[in-house]
Design a protein around this motif. Structure first.
Motif, PDB file in Angstrom:
ATOM      1  N   THR A  20      41.300  35.660  53.811  1.00 54.63           N
ATOM      2  CA  THR A  20      42.260  36.198  52.860  1.00 54.63           C
ATOM      3  C   THR A  20      42.079  35.531  51.507  1.00 54.63           C
ATOM      4  N   ARG A  21      42.444  36.224  50.443  1.00 53.50           N
ATOM      5  CA  ARG A  21      42.350  35.671  49.095  1.00 53.50           C
ATOM      6  C   ARG A  21      43.679  35.024  48.728  1.00 53.50           C
ATOM      7  N   LEU A  22      43.621  33.782  48.258  1.00 51.52           N
ATOM      8  CA  LEU A  22      44.802  33.052  47.830  1.00 51.52           C
ATOM      9  C   LEU A  22      44.688  32.795  46.328  1.00 51.52           C
ATOM     10  N   THR A  23      45.736  33.140  45.597  1.00 54.76           N
ATOM     11  CA  THR A  23      45.665  33.096  44.140  1.00 54.76           C
ATOM     12  C   THR A  23      46.913  32.440  43.565  1.00 54.76           C
ATOM     13  N   LEU A  24      46.711  31.568  42.600  1.00 52.99           N
ATOM     14  CA  LEU A  24      47.803  31.008  41.808  1.00 52.99           C
ATOM     15  C   LEU A  24      47.529  31.335  40.351  1.00 52.99           C
ATOM     16  N   ARG A  25      48.556  31.832  39.659  1.00 55.35           N
ATOM     17  CA  ARG A  25      48.404  32.198  38.251  1.00 55.35           C
ATOM     18  C   ARG A  25      49.515  31.562  37.433  1.00 55.35           C
ATOM     19  N   ALA A  26      49.112  30.691  36.516  1.00 51.85           N
ATOM     20  CA  ALA A  26      50.058  29.985  35.649  1.00 51.85           C
ATOM     21  C   ALA A  26      51.197  29.388  36.467  1.00 51.85           C
ATOM     22  N   ALA A  27      50.865  28.827  37.616  1.00 51.60           N
ATOM     23  CA  ALA A  27      51.878  28.371  38.567  1.00 51.60           C
ATOM     24  C   ALA A  27      52.325  26.945  38.269  1.00 51.60           C
ATOM     25  N   GLY A  44      55.332  31.126  37.389  1.00 50.22           N
ATOM     26  CA  GLY A  44      54.045  31.753  37.672  1.00 50.22           C
ATOM     27  C   GLY A  44      54.040  32.483  38.997  1.00 50.22           C
ATOM     28  N   ALA A  45      52.852  32.741  39.519  1.00 50.90           N
ATOM     29  CA  ALA A  45      52.701  33.554  40.718  1.00 50.90           C
ATOM     30  C   ALA A  45      51.825  32.858  41.742  1.00 50.90           C
ATOM     31  N   VAL A  46      52.194  33.008  43.004  1.00 49.37           N
ATOM     32  CA  VAL A  46      51.380  32.567  44.141  1.00 49.37           C
ATOM     33  C   VAL A  46      51.246  33.774  45.057  1.00 49.37           C
ATOM     34  N   GLU A  47      50.001  34.193  45.318  1.00 48.08           N
ATOM     35  CA  GLU A  47      49.778  35.458  46.016  1.00 48.08           C
ATOM     36  C   GLU A  47      48.760  35.315  47.142  1.00 48.08           C
ATOM     37  N   GLN A  48      48.904  36.168  48.125  1.00 47.99           N
ATOM     38  CA  GLN A  48      47.915  36.349  49.179  1.00 47.99           C
ATOM     39  C   GLN A  48      47.483  37.803  49.134  1.00 47.99           C
ATOM     40  N   ASP A  49      46.221  38.019  48.844  1.00 44.26           N
ATOM     41  CA  ASP A  49      45.684  39.382  48.713  1.00 44.26           C
ATOM     42  C   ASP A  49      46.529  40.228  47.778  1.00 44.26           C
ATOM     43  N   GLY A  50      46.969  39.618  46.668  1.00 44.67           N
ATOM     44  CA  GLY A  50      47.703  40.353  45.652  1.00 44.67           C
ATOM     45  C   GLY A  50      49.181  40.523  45.911  1.00 44.67           C
ATOM     46  N   ARG A  51      49.676  40.029  47.046  1.00 44.32           N
ATOM     47  CA  ARG A  51      51.101  40.131  47.355  1.00 44.32           C
ATOM     48  C   ARG A  51      51.741  38.751  47.253  1.00 44.32           C
ATOM     49  N   PRO A  52      52.965  38.673  46.744  1.00 47.20           N
ATOM     50  CA  PRO A  52      53.604  37.359  46.573  1.00 47.20           C
ATOM     51  C   PRO A  52      53.752  36.625  47.902  1.00 47.20           C
ATOM     52  N   VAL A  53      53.483  35.336  47.884  1.00 48.60           N
ATOM     53  CA  VAL A  53      53.764  34.472  49.035  1.00 48.60           C
ATOM     54  C   VAL A  53      55.236  34.080  48.924  1.00 48.60           C
ATOM     55  N   ASP A  54      56.062  34.625  49.815  1.00 44.38           N
ATOM     56  CA  ASP A  54      57.503  34.395  49.715  1.00 44.38           C
ATOM     57  C   ASP A  54      58.075  33.687  50.941  1.00 44.38           C
ATOM     58  N   GLY A  55      57.181  33.084  51.739  1.00 44.34           N
ATOM     59  CA  GLY A  55      57.624  32.334  52.904  1.00 44.34           C
ATOM     60  C   GLY A  55      56.465  32.130  53.854  1.00 44.34           C
ATOM     61  N   PRO A  56      56.674  31.335  54.915  1.00 44.13           N
ATOM     62  CA  PRO A  56      55.603  31.124  55.900  1.00 44.13           C
ATOM     63  C   PRO A  56      55.198  32.439  56.568  1.00 44.13           C
ATOM     64  N   ALA A  57      53.961  32.470  57.065  1.00 43.43           N
ATOM     65  CA  ALA A  57      53.448  33.651  57.762  1.00 43.43           C
ATOM     66  C   ALA A  57      52.484  33.211  58.846  1.00 43.43           C
ATOM     67  N   ALA A  58      52.425  33.989  59.912  1.00 40.81           N
ATOM     68  CA  ALA A  58      51.589  33.632  61.059  1.00 40.81           C
ATOM     69  C   ALA A  58      50.110  33.612  60.710  1.00 40.81           C
ATOM     70  N   ASP A  59      49.711  34.351  59.668  1.00 39.58           N
ATOM     71  CA  ASP A  59      48.283  34.386  59.347  1.00 39.58           C
ATOM     72  C   ASP A  59      47.870  33.281  58.380  1.00 39.58           C
ATOM     73  N   ARG A  60      48.785  32.335  58.105  1.00 36.19           N
ATOM     74  CA  ARG A  60      48.447  31.128  57.342  1.00 36.19           C
ATOM     75  C   ARG A  60      48.867  29.933  58.188  1.00 36.19           C
TER      76      ARG A  60
END
Length: 262
Positions: free
Chosen positions: A22-29, A78-94
């Motif tokens: 998966t792609r993990l992205t931080l922008r101006a975070a 700023g933004a923290v995203e996984q595959d372009g979607r906001p990371v808004d909590g824990p997830a089983a695939d991380r």
């Protein structure tokens, strides 16, 4: 004649295709707590299937970065995203792997490895089979029935690695997982990590204080310091022990140590 439950169990035990990273992205975070920001202005893109190592002095925000990617801490800005979607909590695939092995002390190693499979709804017989296969892969088949306090620190970390990967996460976030191990065990765990990650496709973010560990494991190394991300550098010949004396690797090591003030 097989029952439907037996058929279901056998089907679930068949190895699935590798999980896509998966792609993990931080922008101006800006990362940290509202009363104590640790890192600001972070722009970082971790490619699917990449191993990114993160180094920096104590207190520079490495663990904060990892916990933010895991969804345990929201960004302050700023933004923290996984595959372009906001990371808004824990997830089983991380999956998050700590320096402290974090195994449940009342469960055997096999039962600990079964946990993410149980959360996914894998039938009991199949999850026992899959857990046993993962424990064999990390060299713990003979210790499967042992409680965590009955095995060594290195063996507990092997079990934690098996548990993290058994759930087929798309990202594995590792917070100094080998930091408490002696040098020989640590080197063995590095080799094991490379071996068991092979073919999973998982994206890995690996925090460490050890520059040599960072340069062995990482496709790239990110440098944190003074409350910011100071650089991200490509690593020559990653996961190649013979590259330790490669001039390009030696030059990068010198630059990283200089940036860390050591």
């Amino acid at each position: 004649m097989s029952t439907s439950s037996e058929t279901e169990a056998r089907a679930a035990a068949v190895p699935r295709p590798p999980a896509r990273g998966t792609r993990l992205t931080l922008r101006a975070a800006a990362l940290g707590r509202p009363d104590a920001p640790a890192v600001t202005g972070v722009d970082l893109d971790v490619a699917p299937g990449e191993i990114l190592t993160v180094v920096g002095p104590s207190g520079c925000g490495k663990s904060t970065l990892l916990r933010t990617l895991a969804g345990l801490l929201p960004p302050l800005a700023g933004a923290v995203e996984q595959d372009g979607r906001p990371v808004d909590g824990p997830a089983a695939d991380r999956a998050l792997v700590f320096q402290d092995d974090a195994l449940l002390p009342w469960r055997t190693l096999r039962a600990n490895v079964e946990l993410p499979l149980a959360f996914r709804g894998v039938p009991r017989a199949a999850r026992r089979e899959q857990a046993a296969a993962w424990l064999e892969r990390v060299g713990l088949a003979a210790q499967a029935g042992q409680l965590p306090h009955r095995v060594s620190g290195g063996q507990r970390q092997r079990a934690q690695l098996a548990r993290a990967l058994a759930g087929r996460p798309r990202a594995v976030l590792m917070d100094e997982p080998f930091g408490a191990l002696d040098a020989q065990t640590r080197a063995g765990m590095q080799e094991l990590l490379v071996e068991v990650l092979h073919g999973t496709g998982a994206t890995v973010v690996f925090v460490t204080h050890d520059v040599d560990e960072a340069l062995f494991l990482g496709d790239r190394v990110a440098l944190l310091g003074a409350g910011r991300l100071t650089a991200v550098r490509d690593v020559p010949r990653p996961r190649d022990r013979s590259a330790h004396d490669d001039p390009a690797r030696v030059a990068l090591r010198r630059d990283v140590l200089t940036s860390l003030g050591t």
